[in-house]
Scaffold this motif. Structure first.
Motif, short mmCIF file in Angstrom:
data_model
loop_
_atom_site.label_atom_id
_atom_site.label_comp_id
_atom_site.label_asym_id
_atom_site.label_seq_id
_atom_site.Cartn_x
_atom_site.Cartn_y
_atom_site.Cartn_z
N LEU A 87 0.87 -1.17 0.00
CA LEU A 87 0.00 0.00 0.00
C LEU A 87 0.91 1.22 0.00
N SER A 88 0.82 1.99 -1.06
CA SER A 88 1.68 3.18 -1.15
C SER A 88 1.23 4.21 -0.13
N SER A 89 2.21 4.84 0.53
CA SER A 89 1.87 5.81 1.57
C SER A 89 1.54 7.17 0.97
N GLY A 90 1.79 7.34 -0.31
CA GLY A 90 1.58 8.65 -0.92
C GLY A 90 2.76 9.57 -0.72
N MET A 91 3.79 9.12 0.00
CA MET A 91 5.01 9.90 0.17
C MET A 91 6.14 9.11 -0.48
N GLU B 190 9.36 9.40 -0.69
CA GLU B 190 10.57 9.13 0.09
C GLU B 190 10.33 8.03 1.13
N LEU B 191 9.15 8.01 1.71
CA LEU B 191 8.80 6.97 2.69
C LEU B 191 8.68 5.62 1.98
N ASP B 192 8.03 5.61 0.81
CA ASP B 192 7.89 4.38 0.03
C ASP B 192 9.24 3.82 -0.39
N ARG B 193 10.16 4.72 -0.73
CA ARG B 193 11.49 4.29 -1.15
C ARG B 193 12.18 3.50 -0.04
N VAL B 194 12.03 3.96 1.20
CA VAL B 194 12.71 3.30 2.31
C VAL B 194 12.03 1.98 2.69
N THR B 195 10.68 1.95 2.60
CA THR B 195 10.00 0.70 2.96
C THR B 195 10.13 -0.33 1.85
N GLY B 196 10.55 0.08 0.68
CA GLY B 196 10.70 -0.87 -0.43
C GLY B 196 9.47 -0.88 -1.33
N SER C 152 -2.59 10.71 7.20
CA SER C 152 -3.52 11.63 6.56
C SER C 152 -3.59 11.38 5.06
N MET C 153 -2.41 11.13 4.44
CA MET C 153 -2.38 10.86 3.00
C MET C 153 -3.21 9.62 2.68
N LEU C 154 -3.04 8.57 3.50
CA LEU C 154 -3.77 7.32 3.25
C LEU C 154 -5.26 7.53 3.46
N ALA C 155 -5.61 8.27 4.52
CA ALA C 155 -7.03 8.50 4.81
C ALA C 155 -7.67 9.30 3.68
N ARG C 156 -6.93 10.28 3.16
CA ARG C 156 -7.46 11.09 2.06
C ARG C 156 -7.66 10.24 0.81
N ALA C 157 -6.83 9.19 0.67
CA ALA C 157 -6.97 8.32 -0.50
C ALA C 157 -8.09 7.30 -0.30
N GLY C 158 -8.81 7.41 0.82
CA GLY C 158 -9.98 6.56 1.02
C GLY C 158 -9.73 5.29 1.83
N HIS C 159 -8.54 5.14 2.43
CA HIS C 159 -8.28 3.95 3.24
C HIS C 159 -8.58 4.25 4.70
N ARG C 160 -8.87 3.19 5.47
CA ARG C 160 -9.09 3.40 6.90
C ARG C 160 -7.71 3.48 7.58
N ALA C 161 -7.41 4.64 8.12
CA ALA C 161 -6.11 4.84 8.78
C ALA C 161 -6.35 5.31 10.21
#
Ligand code: TYD
Ligand code: MG
Length: 489
Positions: free
Chosen positions: A70-74, A76-82, A110-119
């Motif tokens: 699940l992409s975090s929408g950030m 740089e964060l996605d790059r580190v988590t793989g 917040s990014m995930l919640a805005r994309a419609g996921h339950r965060a």
């Protein structure tokens, strides 16, 4: 009723003893043993005499789905988590207090919640109002994040088991959580371990991704038990100098991706801004034309990163001269100094040596050897290096300069940022694909580079250089290249 068992547990490594002692024999730390009630830490099921059920064994070649991410929408964060958060996985994020862990995770939820996921964001340290205030400051108050200030793991698990499975749950921080199953106080090793265990079980069962925030002790380890690091799927460390704006997110362990990638952020008044081109940021405040600085063309993960190394070599008043280094391996510095002394005739035993990596970056590559050596010699002879040059190469104990990986990626990045020349190992010339129009200055041994820099230093001893020389704490006598006694000359 279960028998109450008291034992002494090391708060650093989690080793348990049945009597108190001053030093933990397992990790060698002093005064870390605390009395804890470990009643119930062995689950009843393990002690029972139940016969195990049978399960099917599988072959290695079976079909499995890719880890759903699940992409975090950030970026740089996605790059580190793989590539995003893996469903059912647990991540531990560590870092000094005030470095921006809560800010980063508020932004990610917040990014995930805005994309419609339950965060869901559970804060054990701050009240709901404080978290809201931060979100407002970040301009994220409208994001449909589900928020609570809770510390009981059982309550959290029952609440989150209801309704749709959350895609991401942030627990800020694991040290504030407590579970009924053990009797120790919150924050102790036993509690932290049991709470983490319960949350990890919930993640695996429900498929929600969980991020645990962990505090860091003064020597940089995630406080409390190292055992939590073994239990989780990934450990990320959020680093940075307090006085600097840059923040670096680094994977220390990752079961689902690489561990050499870094994510770079800048702390602004409006939260963390992602920095997609770190070189520009690290070089933005360069001290052009001053002696003792060299630009290193490095690689962090898959990305080239250019960063300035700053050295100061000053006469010492101490019996044992000081060697201080920030952002690089101190033993690597000692090795470079020893090679300079032994093979290049550079006498450094009467000088204090300071080396700093600008921007708060921590370099782990041996490829930085050449840049460090150039900066050190440049400071010693008080001669600035060419401002349009980048340096990279590994120095061997014999004084030879050895090639390093990814030569063309380093050169391409240097050319992109407007550098005109590169000083690199001679043997790397064959690997150079397109150099982007850089002048290549190859060196086979450290001696020739030292001689070249020393030659640049000589004219400064005449007139104009003197004022600057004394400002740097290097006397005129010290600045003469005569100190480069070559054994054979
Ligand atoms: P925080 O996320 O609370 O740190 P941690 O959870 O790691 O302890 O961040 C605290 C620091 O960040 C605080 O000193 C203020 C600074 N900050 C900013 O500069 N800009 C911002 O928009 C926010 C929210 C915080
Ligand atoms: Mg916090």
């Amino acid at each position: 009723m279960a028998k109450s068992t008291l034992s002494f547990v090391c708060q650093n490594c989690g080793a348990a003893y049945n009597r108190w002692q001053g030093k933990c024999e397992s990790c060698g730390e002093w005064n870390t043993l605390a009395e804890e009630d470990t009643t119930g830490s062995v689950p009843v099921s393990i002690r029972s005499k139940r016969r195990g059920r049978t399960f099917a064994l599988e072959s290695l070649t079976g079909k499995s789905n890719d880890a759903p991410r699940l992409s975090s929408g950030m970026t740089e964060l996605d790059r580190v988590t793989g590539g995003g958060f893996v469903r059912g996985s647990v991540l531990l994020v560590g870092g000094d207090p005030g470095i921006g862990k809560s800010t980063l995770l508020t932004q990610a939820t917040s990014m995930l919640a805005r994309a419609g996921h339950r965060a869901v964001y559970i804060s054990g340290e701050e009240a709901v109002a404080q978290v809201r205030l931060r979100a407002e400051r970040l301009g994220l108050a409208d994001a449909p994040v589900q928020l609570a200030a809770e510390t009981s793991v059982e309550d959290i698990v029952s609440t989150l088991s209801e309704g749709a499975v959350p895609r991401l749950i942030v627990i800020d921080s694991i040290q504030t959580m407590w579970t009924d199953t053990v009797e120790s106080a919150p924050g102790t090793v036993t509690q932290v371990r049991a709470s983490a265990q319960a949350l990890i079980r919930f993640a695996k069962k429900s498929g929600a991704a969980i991020i645990l925030v962990g505090h860091v002790t003064k020597d940089g380890q995630i406080a409390g038990p190292r055992v939590v690091e073994h239990m989780v799927d990934a450990v990320l460390s959020f680093e940075g100098e307090g006085s600097q704006q840059f923040r670096i997110l680094r994977a220390v362990k990752n079961r689902f991706g690489p561990t050499d990638e870094i994510g770079v952020f800048e702390m602004t008044g409006l939260g963390l801004r992602e920095v997609s081109n770190p070189s520009e940021l690290f070089l933005s405040e360069r001290d052009l034309g001053s002696p003792g600085t060299a630009v290193f063309a490095g690689i962090e993960g898959t990305r080239p990163v250019l960063v300035e190394l700053q050295a100061l070599v000053a006469p010492t008043t101490l019996g044992t001269p000081r060697r201080a280094v920030v952002g690089w391996d101190p033993s690597r510095l000692s090795m470079v100094l020893a090679v300079l002394e032994a093979h290049c005739g550079v006498k450094l035993s009467g000088y204090d040596v300071y080396l700093n990596v600008a921007g708060g970056l921590r370099i782990q590559e041996p490829a930085a050897d050449l840049a460090a050596a150039a900066a050190l010699v440049s400071s010693l002879v008080n001669a600035p290096l060419p401002t349009d040059a980048v340096y990279f190469g590994e120095i061997s104990l014999s004084g030879a300069v050895r090639p390093v990986a990814q030569t063309s990626a380093r050169l391409k990045e240097a050319a992109k940022l407007g550098f005109g020349r590169a000083v690199l190992p001679e043997s790397a010339r064959g690997e150079v694909g397109s150099d982007g129009g850089l002048t290549l200055n190859t060196v086979g041994g450290l001696t020739s580079l030292v001689a070249e820099i020393a030659a640049r230093g000589s004219p400064r001893n005449g007139g104009a250089g003197n004022r600057e020389a004394s400002r740097e704490g290097v006397t005129e006598k010290n600045a003469t290249p005569a100190r480069f006694r070559r054994e054979n000359s």
